[in-house]
Design an enzyme around this catalytic site. Structure first.
Site, PDB file in Angstrom:
ATOM      1  N   HIS A 132       0.890  -1.195   0.065  1.00 49.37           N
ATOM      2  CA  HIS A 132      -0.027  -0.035  -0.186  1.00 49.37           C
ATOM      3  C   HIS A 132       0.818   1.210  -0.169  1.00 49.37           C
ATOM      4  O   HIS A 132       1.999   1.373   0.580  1.00 49.37           O
ATOM      5  CB  HIS A 132      -1.186  -0.038   1.115  1.00 49.37           C
ATOM      6  CG  HIS A 132      -2.084   0.832   0.987  1.00 49.37           C
ATOM      7  ND1 HIS A 132      -1.982   2.332   1.401  1.00 49.37           N
ATOM      8  CD2 HIS A 132      -3.141   0.635   0.649  1.00 49.37           C
ATOM      9  CE1 HIS A 132      -3.142   2.786   0.911  1.00 49.37           C
ATOM     10  NE2 HIS A 132      -4.007   1.946   0.721  1.00 49.37           N
TER      11      HIS A 132
ATOM     12  N   ASP B  12      -7.966  -5.235  -0.160  1.00 43.28           N
ATOM     13  CA  ASP B  12      -8.571  -6.128  -1.461  1.00 43.28           C
ATOM     14  C   ASP B  12      -8.009  -7.562  -1.075  1.00 43.28           C
ATOM     15  O   ASP B  12      -8.645  -8.531  -1.736  1.00 43.28           O
ATOM     16  CB  ASP B  12      -7.696  -5.592  -2.377  1.00 43.28           C
ATOM     17  CG  ASP B  12      -8.335  -4.147  -3.092  1.00 43.28           C
ATOM     18  OD1 ASP B  12      -7.658  -3.397  -3.272  1.00 43.28           O
ATOM     19  OD2 ASP B  12      -9.669  -4.032  -3.191  1.00 43.28           O
TER      20      ASP B  12
HETATM   21  C1  SDX Z   1      -6.119  -0.010  -3.130  1.00 45.43           C
HETATM   22  O1  SDX Z   1      -4.225   4.610  -1.993  1.00 45.43           O
HETATM   23  C2  SDX Z   1      -5.209   3.690  -1.626  1.00 45.43           C
HETATM   24  O2  SDX Z   1      -5.782   4.288  -0.654  1.00 45.43           O
HETATM   25  C3  SDX Z   1      -5.800   2.737  -2.282  1.00 45.43           C
HETATM   26  C4  SDX Z   1      -6.663   1.906  -1.869  1.00 45.43           C
HETATM   27  C5  SDX Z   1      -8.189   2.949  -1.286  1.00 45.43           C
HETATM   28  O3  SDX Z   1      -8.756   2.472  -0.466  1.00 45.43           O
HETATM   29  O4  SDX Z   1      -8.468   3.684  -2.263  1.00 45.43           O
HETATM   30  O5  SDX Z   1      -6.485   1.445  -0.255  1.00 45.43           O
HETATM   31  C6  SDX Z   1      -7.214   0.470  -2.609  1.00 45.43           C
HETATM   32  O6  SDX Z   1      -6.032   0.436  -4.393  1.00 45.43           O
HETATM   33  C7  SDX Z   1      -5.393  -0.866  -2.217  1.00 45.43           C
HETATM   34  C8  SDX Z   1      -4.275  -1.489  -3.372  1.00 45.43           C
HETATM   35  C9  SDX Z   1      -4.603  -2.511  -4.350  1.00 45.43           C
HETATM   36  N1  SDX Z   1      -3.387  -3.101  -5.128  1.00 45.43           N
HETATM   37  C10 SDX Z   1      -2.745  -4.202  -5.028  1.00 45.43           C
HETATM   38  O7  SDX Z   1      -2.966  -4.839  -4.123  1.00 45.43           O
HETATM   39  C11 SDX Z   1      -2.043  -4.430  -6.292  1.00 45.43           C
HETATM   40  C12 SDX Z   1      -0.513  -4.925  -5.526  1.00 45.43           C
HETATM   41  N2  SDX Z   1       0.073  -3.898  -4.929  1.00 45.43           N
HETATM   42  C13 SDX Z   1       1.318  -3.214  -5.564  1.00 45.43           C
HETATM   43  O8  SDX Z   1       1.130  -3.087  -6.734  1.00 45.43           O
HETATM   44  C14 SDX Z   1       1.592  -1.998  -4.914  1.00 45.43           C
HETATM   45  O9  SDX Z   1       1.845  -2.429  -3.644  1.00 45.43           O
HETATM   46  C15 SDX Z   1       0.645  -0.750  -4.716  1.00 45.43           C
HETATM   47  C16 SDX Z   1       0.346  -0.138  -6.087  1.00 45.43           C
HETATM   48  C17 SDX Z   1      -0.226  -0.893  -3.759  1.00 45.43           C
HETATM   49  C18 SDX Z   1       1.535   0.401  -4.122  1.00 45.43           C
HETATM   50  O10 SDX Z   1       2.681   0.755  -4.903  1.00 45.43           O
HETATM   51  P1  SDX Z   1       3.535   1.847  -4.564  1.00 45.43           P
HETATM   52  O11 SDX Z   1       3.364   2.526  -3.433  1.00 45.43           O
HETATM   53  O12 SDX Z   1       3.636   2.804  -5.963  1.00 45.43           O
HETATM   54  O13 SDX Z   1       5.032   1.145  -4.491  1.00 45.43           O
HETATM   55  P2  SDX Z   1       5.963   0.460  -5.520  1.00 45.43           P
HETATM   56  O14 SDX Z   1       5.188  -0.181  -6.364  1.00 45.43           O
HETATM   57  O15 SDX Z   1       7.138   1.561  -5.714  1.00 45.43           O
HETATM   58  O16 SDX Z   1       6.721  -0.794  -4.780  1.00 45.43           O
HETATM   59  C19 SDX Z   1       7.682  -0.584  -3.819  1.00 45.43           C
HETATM   60  C20 SDX Z   1       8.439  -2.004  -3.683  1.00 45.43           C
HETATM   61  C21 SDX Z   1       8.926  -2.470  -5.192  1.00 45.43           C
HETATM   62  O17 SDX Z   1      10.025  -3.211  -4.944  1.00 45.43           O
HETATM   63  P3  SDX Z   1      11.464  -2.362  -5.160  1.00 45.43           P
HETATM   64  O18 SDX Z   1      11.311  -1.758  -6.631  1.00 45.43           O
HETATM   65  O19 SDX Z   1      11.823  -1.561  -4.238  1.00 45.43           O
HETATM   66  O20 SDX Z   1      12.461  -3.610  -4.931  1.00 45.43           O
HETATM   67  O21 SDX Z   1       7.697  -2.913  -3.538  1.00 45.43           O
HETATM   68  C22 SDX Z   1       7.431  -3.951  -4.150  1.00 45.43           C
HETATM   69  C23 SDX Z   1       7.845  -3.430  -5.578  1.00 45.43           C
HETATM   70  O22 SDX Z   1       8.295  -4.288  -6.480  1.00 45.43           O
HETATM   71  N3  SDX Z   1       5.853  -4.460  -4.210  1.00 45.43           N
HETATM   72  C24 SDX Z   1       5.605  -5.656  -4.345  1.00 45.43           C
HETATM   73  C25 SDX Z   1       4.314  -5.571  -4.135  1.00 45.43           C
HETATM   74  N4  SDX Z   1       3.725  -4.514  -3.932  1.00 45.43           N
HETATM   75  C26 SDX Z   1       5.003  -3.486  -4.014  1.00 45.43           C
HETATM   76  N5  SDX Z   1       6.492  -6.662  -4.776  1.00 45.43           N
HETATM   77  C27 SDX Z   1       5.271  -8.014  -4.792  1.00 45.43           C
HETATM   78  N6  SDX Z   1       4.010  -7.849  -4.609  1.00 45.43           N
HETATM   79  C28 SDX Z   1       3.411  -6.760  -4.305  1.00 45.43           C
HETATM   80  N7  SDX Z   1       2.090  -6.732  -4.176  1.00 45.43           N
END
Ligand code: SDX
Length: 428
Positions: free
Chosen positions: A307, A364
């Site tokens: 998140h 989620d």
């Molecule tokens: C919602 O914003 C809100 O409030 C949203 C929400 C709401 O109520 O409106 O809470 C609802 O959208 C919840 C999120 C649902 N999405 C997912 O579950 C999809 C999976 N999660 C990710 O794609 C990610 O965690 C996000 C999109 C939620 C957040 O992305 P960020 O903050 O841009 O973080 P990032 O993508 O830059 O990740 C940071 C690191 C990366 O690794 P490095 O490059 O630092 O090595 O964490 C890793 C990412 O690769 N990472 C994950 C991961 N999420 C982040 N690795 C594996 N699995 C994951 N799910």
């Protein structure tokens, strides 16, 4: 003494005021940055950028705090109702019984949609994803209520649009589902409460004496409360920026529905179940899939994990996880994907990759398991999120308009070609 931030560019010092929120959050007000320094900020995904001041929802990502208008999500999920929470978010205070009764009755008086909406619905093939249908039907209200296009509409007119939005969203959602399964649509039964009315429109078959299971209706009401608002997330920021151009509430929220659809945002609840089913079909080897999620060369991510704000735990995920246990037990549902989800959570939360990146289950991760137990089909999961998030979108759109905020127009850093002369095609 007011706090200030100092910026030094090429040896010249610039000072900017620091604003402090009611929970002690600090923001550097750079409203004059470009005018004073000639520079803009650069912040992909707005990870460090505050777009507005808001009095609606407070999040603390480290402490896992979520409050709507100061009330904790734990209290509201346990004691309130979705319509009461909607009133709180939109008007800022918990309603009296009379206020809630009036709000609920006003909504009941607008649950029907114009029969011509069916002509739009009929244009969508049954292969249409319900989110695309929902966004279109919701925006079509601009055609049936052209007075909503008035950017200077009276507060009474805005209230009517708010009531119509809350009243018709469940009808549009149920009709999008009926279009997908090829069944005739049902009309709203106003003798029922908000969630029961929706469930009956969704699932009743022609001439069936359909009765709603109160366990299902109560679980749905709690889920909608948990999704009702979440400060400046992707879809809410979309609603705000569209609303900032003085577009109607219907077109602003239709844009929000489309933003929510993305798999990184509200679409994640659908992806979580598909992921859990894939892991189950593959033999349930959670270690293998955790390794894939960590592998930078593998596009697989653990959906429902991570998140932008919560770096400890998502309080909603905790509530939903407990509710999942309760609902499945009450309904006598044995869903093996719940075991897989809990195993994934257990393994991931011990793994340095997830610990270092502060990745925890988000809203989620468990919601899809409940939706499925309630009989909601997978590609309607994000539609359920939209029904829940609607009062949040409305409250944020209303706050932006009441605060007379300027049109949103971010800047950029240009990285393209410098000036060059046009060359006739014969000479290229
Ligand atoms: C919602 O914003 C809100 O409030 C949203 C929400 C709401 O109520 O409106 O809470 C609802 O959208 C919840 C999120 C649902 N999405 C997912 O579950 C999809 C999976 N999660 C990710 O794609 C990610 O965690 C996000 C999109 C939620 C957040 O992305 P960020 O903050 O841009 O973080 P990032 O993508 O830059 O990740 C940071 C690191 C990366 O690794 P490095 O490059 O630092 O090595 O964490 C890793 C990412 O690769 N990472 C994950 C991961 N999420 C982040 N690795 C594996 N699995 C994951 N799910």
């Amino acid at each position: 003494m007011a706090k200030t931030a100092e910026l030094i560019i090429d040896g010249k010092s610039y000072k900017f005021p620091i604003v402090e929120g009611t929970e002690g959050e600090l923001g550097i007000d750079i409203s004059n940055l470009l005018e004073e320094t000639g520079a803009v900020t650069l912040d992909f995904g707005y990870k460090n950028t505050g777009a507005t001041k808001s009095a609606i929802t407070f999040l603390d990502g480290d402490k896992g705090i979520l409050r709507y208008r100061g009330y904790s999500i734990e209290d509201l999920a346990a004691k309130s109702s979705f319509l009461e929470v909607s009133y709180l978010l939109i008007f800022g205070e918990l309603p009296t019984q009379d206020q809630l009764d009036k709000f609920s009755n006003d909504i009941k008086n607008h649950t029907m949609v114009h029969e011509d909406i069916k002509k739009i619905l009929d244009g969508f093939p049954s292969t249409s994803h319900p989110m695309g249908v929902l966004a279109s039907l919701f925006c079509a209200q601009t055609a049936f209520y052209p007075e909503s296009l008035d950017p200077n509409r009276s507060s009474e007119g805005v209230y009517l649009s708010i009531v119509r939005s809350l009243a018709k969203m469940p009808t549009f959602a149920a009709w999008a589902y009926k279009n997908e399964v090829g069944h005739p649509v049902n009309y709203p039964d106003n003798s029922l409460d908000y969630c029961s009315r929706f469930l009956k429109m969704m699932f009743a078959l022609p001439a069936e004496n359909y009765s709603v299971d109160p366990v299902v209706a109560n679980a749905l009401d709690k889920l909608l409360i948990l999704h009702a608002d979440h400060e400046q997330n992707c879809s809410t920021s979309t609603v705000r920026i569209v609303g900032s151009s003085k577009a109607s509430i219907y077109s602003s929220i239709s844009a929000g529905i489309n933003a929510l659809w993305g798999p990184l945002h509200g679409g994640a609840n659908q992806e979580v179940i598909l992921m859990l089913e894939q892991i189950k079909k593959d033999g349930g080897d959670t270690d293998k899939w955790i390794a894939k999620a960590k592998d930078k060369n593998d596009p697989f991510r653990l959906m429902g994990f991570g998140h932008r704000v919560y770096k400890n735990f998502d309080p909603r995920a905790k509530i939903i996880k407990k509710a999942a246990d309760d609902v499945l037990e009450k309904l006598g549902v044995n869903d093996p994907t719940l075991e897989i989800a809990m195993k994934l959570e257990e393994v991931a939360l011990r793994d340095p990759y997830f610990i270092e990146r502060k990745l925890y289950p988000n809203v989620d991760f468990y919601s899809g398991i409940i939706y499925r137990a309630l009989g909601i089909p997978v590609d309607m999961f994000t539609v359920m999120f939209a029904i829940g998030r609607l009062p949040g979108w409305i409250s944020q759109w209303k706050e932006l308009r009441e605060n007379k905020e300027p049109i949103g127009r971010p800047r950029q850093i240009y990285t393209g070609q410098n000036h060059r002369q046009y060359i006739a095609i014969a000479k290229r």
